[in-house]
Design an enzyme around this catalytic site. Structure first.
Site, PDB file in Angstrom:
ATOM      1  N   ARG A  78     -16.258 110.354 179.052  1.00 16.31           N
ATOM      2  CA  ARG A  78     -15.472 109.240 178.525  1.00 16.31           C
ATOM      3  C   ARG A  78     -15.044 109.545 177.092  1.00 16.31           C
ATOM      4  NH1 ARG A  78     -12.540 104.913 180.227  1.00 16.31           N
ATOM      5  NH2 ARG A  78     -13.183 102.934 179.323  1.00 16.31           N
ATOM      6  N   THR A 348      -4.846 105.343 187.057  1.00 17.46           N
ATOM      7  CA  THR A 348      -6.055 106.134 186.897  1.00 17.46           C
ATOM      8  C   THR A 348      -6.023 106.906 188.177  1.00 17.46           C
ATOM      9  OG1 THR A 348      -7.204 104.539 185.541  1.00 17.46           O
ATOM     10  CG2 THR A 348      -8.596 105.862 186.948  1.00 17.46           C
ATOM     11  N   THR A 366      -8.808 109.213 183.878  1.00 21.71           N
ATOM     12  CA  THR A 366      -7.731 108.299 183.454  1.00 21.71           C
ATOM     13  C   THR A 366      -7.261 108.541 182.028  1.00 21.71           C
ATOM     14  OG1 THR A 366      -7.090 105.963 183.418  1.00 21.71           O
ATOM     15  CG2 THR A 366      -9.233 106.485 182.492  1.00 21.71           C
ATOM     16  N   ASN A 368      -6.114 105.568 180.907  1.00 20.71           N
ATOM     17  CA  ASN A 368      -6.097 104.111 180.890  1.00 20.71           C
ATOM     18  C   ASN A 368      -4.777 103.607 181.451  1.00 20.71           C
ATOM     19  OD1 ASN A 368      -7.105 101.557 180.670  1.00 20.71           O
ATOM     20  ND2 ASN A 368      -6.493 101.289 178.545  1.00 20.71           N
ATOM     21  N   ASP A 390      -9.893  99.586 176.085  1.00 20.47           N
ATOM     22  CA  ASP A 390     -11.037  99.199 176.931  1.00 20.47           C
ATOM     23  C   ASP A 390     -12.196  98.636 176.116  1.00 20.47           C
ATOM     24  OD1 ASP A 390      -9.954  99.646 179.388  1.00 20.47           O
ATOM     25  OD2 ASP A 390     -10.966 101.532 179.783  1.00 20.47           O
ATOM     26  N   SER A 419     -16.160 101.342 180.566  1.00 25.11           N
ATOM     27  CA  SER A 419     -15.219 101.609 181.661  1.00 25.11           C
ATOM     28  C   SER A 419     -15.606 100.813 182.895  1.00 25.11           C
ATOM     29  CB  SER A 419     -15.255 103.097 181.992  1.00 25.11           C
ATOM     30  OG  SER A 419     -14.501 103.376 183.150  1.00 25.11           O
ATOM     31  N   GLY A 441      -7.677 101.358 189.045  1.00 23.32           N
ATOM     32  CA  GLY A 441      -7.383  99.924 189.132  1.00 23.32           C
ATOM     33  C   GLY A 441      -8.074  99.061 188.100  1.00 23.32           C
TER      34      GLY A 441
HETATM   35  O1  DON Z   1     -12.008 102.916 182.356  1.00 20.36           O
HETATM   36  C1  DON Z   1     -11.470 101.918 182.799  1.00 20.36           C
HETATM   37  O2  DON Z   1     -12.070 101.022 183.354  1.00 20.36           O
HETATM   38  C2  DON Z   1      -9.958 101.810 182.706  1.00 20.36           C
HETATM   39  N1  DON Z   1      -9.492 102.538 181.560  1.00 20.36           N
HETATM   40  C3  DON Z   1      -9.356 102.284 183.970  1.00 20.36           C
HETATM   41  C4  DON Z   1      -7.873 102.133 183.962  1.00 20.36           C
HETATM   42  C5  DON Z   1      -7.280 102.099 185.289  1.00 20.36           C
HETATM   43  O3  DON Z   1      -7.933 102.209 186.293  1.00 20.36           O
HETATM   44  C6  DON Z   1      -5.816 101.902 185.320  1.00 20.36           C
HETATM   45  N2  DON Z   1      -5.286 102.134 186.597  1.00 20.36           N
HETATM   46  N3  DON Z   1      -5.149 101.841 187.621  1.00 20.36           N
END
Ligand code: DON
Length: 537
Positions: A78, A348, A366, A368, A390, A419, A441
């Site tokens: 991350r 993502t 991702t 993001n 986030d 996340s 998502g």
């Molecule tokens: O880490 C996370 O939870 C988010 N940054 C994930 C972003 C994401 O899944 C966007 N797309 N569909």
């Protein structure tokens, strides 16, 4: 929705990713004698070339890996907040959050992907590093762009066009590349070649680090040489829980995925069986369970290197019983209201791999938001993330996903933002590898992965139907149920409203990429909502 997903079967090995060209790369690496981690590393780099909205060098992710002897590991790569980051850096003078955590140079955390790929390879890989990066170099030099990618770039062309290096990389002649044409990314190909030759050193301390820092100076971003040199991917202890005789492994903090999904499964396990799929009773129950799991998530969870979390308690069966006891079977329990909207970034990407020896990798990565911060590093050809959003940029106020989070996820220098990514592996009651899965998502990742697991175990669906089945999501705040558009009967929606639920319809982008043990090998399913692909041999 039954029969909507294409299930691929193969006797030995399976790869399912968000892009057919990346799936092909994974299979080729397995064919060359690579194991699941070799393939995962090669797919990770390939996605940076073919799926620029989510695949990345400038983002981060998580891997849950189980070797064929049964050892399970979790890798956290991350992003981290730059050392110059501060708690209130995204607030304006009235205390409201600005969009600087989403677009532009200030939005980026220190990227973890290259360090993560290298750490995974160093511990478990078998083929030479350069062999794993090579397919991505070729794809970055040129590949034929498909309609989904052409549409994704066109859809974000205004954001991309406001940063010169992004405009020149993604909008040649000021337009998104047309589908079926050759898409060339020479600067990215060069960066990948450097990474193939010199490993993460060149990214975190060498030429690429210099280019990142120069880009930061150009746009008043915060990532420094010190930040890059200090970045480390971290091995964590995976979340493990039992669900009706099955064993579920998933990602621990800095992702909330494993804990939140674990709490959902633990609460539901207390019912001998679940109401029928699609029924008002099931949807009400799931919404109430998810609400409680997200309340705990949003309050307690953050970077384990910075905050103390009662993980054992949150994941205990007695705590699940306590939370279960608070559910009114006839009425919604309101979460204190906050005016907010929520989106589900489209971007993502998750991939699942099982090799012929039975090693399994679940990987979610991702930037993001789609195309991250929209800033491409000049001369290096890759996008930087906007993962700083986030964090609880304004604790108590909603972020892009409408999540209202607390102090545990406030910004601090060097800290990982919480996340929702949920790469997961499930064993059957005999202890054999059974499911490998995950999804993009935002917060909907957690509930999408839950649904597929429960659809298979509780509702006895085939994997294809389990992935295609319409979904429900609740995240405590905003206090309403999201139901997949067109997936449920109108009288069920009315019945939920009569029980006190806010209900809205939603088009799902949480594309689950899953593999299941079948009677004669492996079954691979790429979510029919996506442009992904499963393939095996
Ligand atoms: O880490 C996370 O939870 C988010 N940054 C994930 C972003 C994401 O899944 C966007 N797309 N569909």
């Amino acid at each position: 929705m039954a029969g909507r997903a294409v299930a691929i079967t193969a006797p030995h090995a399976m790869v399912t990713t968000g892009h057919p060209l990346a799936t092909e790369v994974g299979l080729r690496i397995l064919d060359q004698g690579g194991n699941a981690i070799d393939a995962a590393v090669a797919v990770g780099f390939a996605l940076a070339a073919v799926l620029p909205e989510a695949g990345n060098l400038g983002g981060g992710g998580f891997i849950v890996y189980r070797d064929n002897a049964g050892a399970v590991s979790a890798l956290d790569y991350r992003e981290t907040a730059p050392l110059a980051a501060a708690r209130d850096m995204y607030l304006d003078s009235t205390g409201n959050a600005t969009d600087r955590s989403l677009t532009g140079h200030l939005a980026s955390g220190v990227p973890g992907s290259v360090a993560g790929m290298h750490a995974a390879w160093k511990r478990f890989g078998t083929l030479p590093w350069a062999t794993l990066v090579a397919p991505a170099v070729t794809l970055a030099a040129a590949h034929v762009i498909d309609s989904s990618r052409a549409a994704a770039i066109a859809g974000d062309s205004a954001r991309l066009g406001s940063f010169p290096a992004s405009a020149s990389q993604f909008l040649p002649d000021r337009h998104a590349p047309a589908r079926g044409t050759l898409f060339r990314q020479p600067a990215l190909a060069r960066s990948l070649r450097l990474i193939a030759d010199s490993g993460p050193e060149v990214f975190y301390r060498g030429q690429i680090a210099d280019l990142i820092v120069a880009e930061m100076e150009r746009g008043r971003g915060l990532i420094s040489k010190t930040d890059l040199a200090a970045y480390q991917a971290k091995w964590r202890t995976p979340i493990r829980l039992d669900y009706r005789g099955y064993t579920v492994f998933s990602m621990p903090p800095a992702s909330s995925g494993g804990v939140t999904m674990g709490e959902i499964l633990n609460i539901l396990e207390g019912y001998d069986s679940l109401p029928p799929f699609g029924s008002t009773a099931l949807l009400h129950l799931e919404a109430e369970v998810m609400r409680r799991a997200f309340e705990d998530r949003n309050h307690w969870l953050g970077d384990p290197d910075f905050v103390q979390m009662p993980l054992e308690r949150l994941l205990s069966k007695p705590y699940a019983a306590l939370r279960r006891g608070q559910i009114d079977p006839a009425r919604a329990t309101p979460t204190p209201p906050v005016a907010t909207g929520a989106s589900e970034g489209a971007h993502t990407t998750h991939y699942s791999i099982v090799d012929a020896a039975g090693n399994a990798a679940a990987v979610t990565t991702t930037l993001n938001d789609g195309f991250g911060s929209a800033v491409t590093v000049t001369g290096a050809g890759f996008l930087l993330n906007d993962e700083m959003d986030d964090f609880a940029t304004a604790p108590g106020k909603p972020n892009m996903y409408g999540l209202v989070q607390g102090e545990a996820n406030a910004i601090a220098p060097g800290k990982r933002m919480l996340s929702a990514m949920t790469p997961s592996i499930v064993l059957d009651p005999a202890g054999r590898l059974f499911l490998v899965l995950g999804a993009p998502g935002g917060p909907r990742i957690i509930t999408a992965v839950y649904h597929v697991i429960s659809n298979v175990i509780d509702h006895h669906m085939s994997l294809g139907d389990a992935v295609a089945a319409p979904r429900l999501h609740h995240q405590a705040l905003p206090d309403s149920i999201s139901l997949e558009r067109g997936g449920f009967y109108p009288d069920v929606l009315d019945a939920l409203r009569a029980m006190g639920h806010g209900v809205r319809e939603w088009s799902y982008k949480a594309h689950v990429m899953a593999i299941e043990r079948g009677p004669t090998g492996w079954i691979g399913v790429a979510d029919p909502r996506s442009g992904g692909a499963a393939a095996g041999y």
